[in-house]
Design a protein around this motif. Sequence first.
Motif, mmCIF file in Angstrom:
data_model
loop_
_atom_site.group_PDB
_atom_site.id
_atom_site.type_symbol
_atom_site.label_atom_id
_atom_site.label_comp_id
_atom_site.label_asym_id
_atom_site.label_seq_id
_atom_site.Cartn_x
_atom_site.Cartn_y
_atom_site.Cartn_z
ATOM 1 N N CYS A 139 0.836 -1.205 0.000
ATOM 2 C CA CYS A 139 0.000 0.000 0.000
ATOM 3 C C CYS A 139 0.869 1.253 0.000
ATOM 4 O O CYS A 139 2.089 1.178 0.095
ATOM 5 N N ASP A 140 0.207 2.395 -0.086
ATOM 6 C CA ASP A 140 0.929 3.663 -0.040
ATOM 7 C C ASP A 140 1.132 4.096 1.415
ATOM 8 O O ASP A 140 0.594 3.491 2.348
ATOM 9 N N ALA A 141 1.915 5.146 1.595
ATOM 10 C CA ALA A 141 2.273 5.610 2.937
ATOM 11 C C ALA A 141 1.054 6.097 3.720
ATOM 12 O O ALA A 141 0.976 5.884 4.936
ATOM 13 N N GLU A 142 0.100 6.719 3.046
ATOM 14 C CA GLU A 142 -1.080 7.235 3.739
ATOM 15 C C GLU A 142 -1.909 6.105 4.351
ATOM 16 O O GLU A 142 -2.318 6.177 5.510
ATOM 17 N N ARG A 143 -2.141 5.050 3.580
ATOM 18 C CA ARG A 143 -2.901 3.908 4.106
ATOM 19 C C ARG A 143 -2.126 3.180 5.192
ATOM 20 O O ARG A 143 -2.706 2.719 6.170
ATOM 21 N N ALA A 144 -0.815 3.085 5.006
ATOM 22 C CA ALA A 144 0.011 2.429 6.018
ATOM 23 C C ALA A 144 -0.057 3.187 7.346
ATOM 24 O O ALA A 144 -0.206 2.578 8.413
ATOM 25 N N ASP A 180 -2.135 3.945 12.919
ATOM 26 C CA ASP A 180 -2.916 4.764 13.850
ATOM 27 C C ASP A 180 -4.087 3.970 14.432
ATOM 28 O O ASP A 180 -4.362 4.045 15.635
ATOM 29 N N LEU A 181 -4.774 3.208 13.592
ATOM 30 C CA LEU A 181 -5.900 2.415 14.064
ATOM 31 C C LEU A 181 -5.453 1.339 15.050
ATOM 32 O O LEU A 181 -6.108 1.101 16.070
ATOM 33 N N ARG A 182 -4.329 0.690 14.760
ATOM 34 C CA ARG A 182 -3.802 -0.324 15.682
ATOM 35 C C ARG A 182 -3.421 0.322 17.005
ATOM 36 O O ARG A 182 -3.697 -0.232 18.069
ATOM 37 N N ASP A 183 -2.816 1.502 16.946
ATOM 38 C CA ASP A 183 -2.436 2.213 18.166
ATOM 39 C C ASP A 183 -3.662 2.621 18.992
ATOM 40 O O ASP A 183 -3.580 2.739 20.215
ATOM 41 N N GLU A 184 -4.799 2.835 18.318
ATOM 42 C CA GLU A 184 -6.043 3.190 18.999
ATOM 43 C C GLU A 184 -6.710 1.976 19.635
ATOM 44 O O GLU A 184 -7.686 2.120 20.357
ATOM 45 N N GLY A 185 -6.192 0.779 19.336
ATOM 46 C CA GLY A 185 -6.723 -0.423 19.966
ATOM 47 C C GLY A 185 -7.552 -1.326 19.069
ATOM 48 O O GLY A 185 -8.087 -2.329 19.530
ATOM 49 N N TYR A 186 -7.676 -0.983 17.795
ATOM 50 C CA TYR A 186 -8.419 -1.845 16.889
ATOM 51 C C TYR A 186 -7.619 -3.112 16.607
ATOM 52 O O TYR A 186 -6.388 -3.090 16.585
ATOM 53 N N SER A 187 -8.335 -4.216 16.370
ATOM 54 C CA SER A 187 -7.669 -5.472 16.032
ATOM 55 C C SER A 187 -7.009 -5.340 14.658
ATOM 56 O O SER A 187 -7.328 -4.426 13.887
ATOM 57 N N GLN A 188 -6.134 -6.285 14.352
ATOM 58 C CA GLN A 188 -5.465 -6.251 13.055
ATOM 59 C C GLN A 188 -6.497 -6.293 11.931
ATOM 60 O O GLN A 188 -6.416 -5.523 10.974
ATOM 61 N N HIS A 189 -7.465 -7.179 12.053
ATOM 62 C CA HIS A 189 -8.484 -7.319 11.013
ATOM 63 C C HIS A 189 -9.304 -6.039 10.855
ATOM 64 O O HIS A 189 -9.530 -5.567 9.742
ATOM 65 N N GLN A 190 -9.745 -5.458 11.980
ATOM 66 C CA GLN A 190 -10.518 -4.217 11.920
ATOM 67 C C GLN A 190 -9.708 -3.102 11.284
ATOM 68 O O GLN A 190 -10.215 -2.347 10.443
ATOM 69 N N LEU A 221 -7.160 -3.321 9.210
ATOM 70 C CA LEU A 221 -6.971 -3.583 7.780
ATOM 71 C C LEU A 221 -8.213 -3.165 6.995
ATOM 72 O O LEU A 221 -8.101 -2.525 5.942
ATOM 73 N N LEU A 222 -9.387 -3.516 7.497
ATOM 74 C CA LEU A 222 -10.628 -3.142 6.818
ATOM 75 C C LEU A 222 -10.807 -1.628 6.788
ATOM 76 O O LEU A 222 -11.113 -1.043 5.745
ATOM 77 N N MET A 223 -10.616 -0.988 7.940
ATOM 78 C CA MET A 223 -10.856 0.444 8.046
ATOM 79 C C MET A 223 -9.843 1.281 7.267
ATOM 80 O O MET A 223 -10.159 2.381 6.814
ATOM 81 N N ALA A 224 -8.632 0.760 7.102
ATOM 82 C CA ALA A 224 -7.605 1.476 6.341
ATOM 83 C C ALA A 224 -7.701 1.177 4.846
ATOM 84 O O ALA A 224 -6.955 1.744 4.054
ATOM 85 N N GLY A 225 -8.614 0.297 4.479
ATOM 86 C CA GLY A 225 -8.774 -0.039 3.062
ATOM 87 C C GLY A 225 -7.744 -1.008 2.543
ATOM 88 O O GLY A 225 -7.507 -1.080 1.345
#
Length: 63
Positions: A14-19, A24-34, A36-40
């Motif tokens: 992926c590109d840097a923005e999605r990465a 950021d989502l993982r740091d907020e506590g979302y699971s890996q799967h969540q 990945l989905l939310m970041a597209g």
Amino acid sequence: MIRTVANVMQRYGCDAERAQRYIDLRDEGYSQHQALLMAGLADPPEFDVGTRAAHSEPTGRQA
């Protein structure tokens, strides 16, 4: 585990923005799967019409 933008970009192609969004989502506590989905970076599982089972790899758990 330390996640860097470069590592995520390489792993998920992926590109840097999605990465960065994924990190950021993982740091907020979302699971890996969540995250990945939310970041597209992944598509949601597909369901067959008329069934509740998603097309995914078995987890070894019995329903």
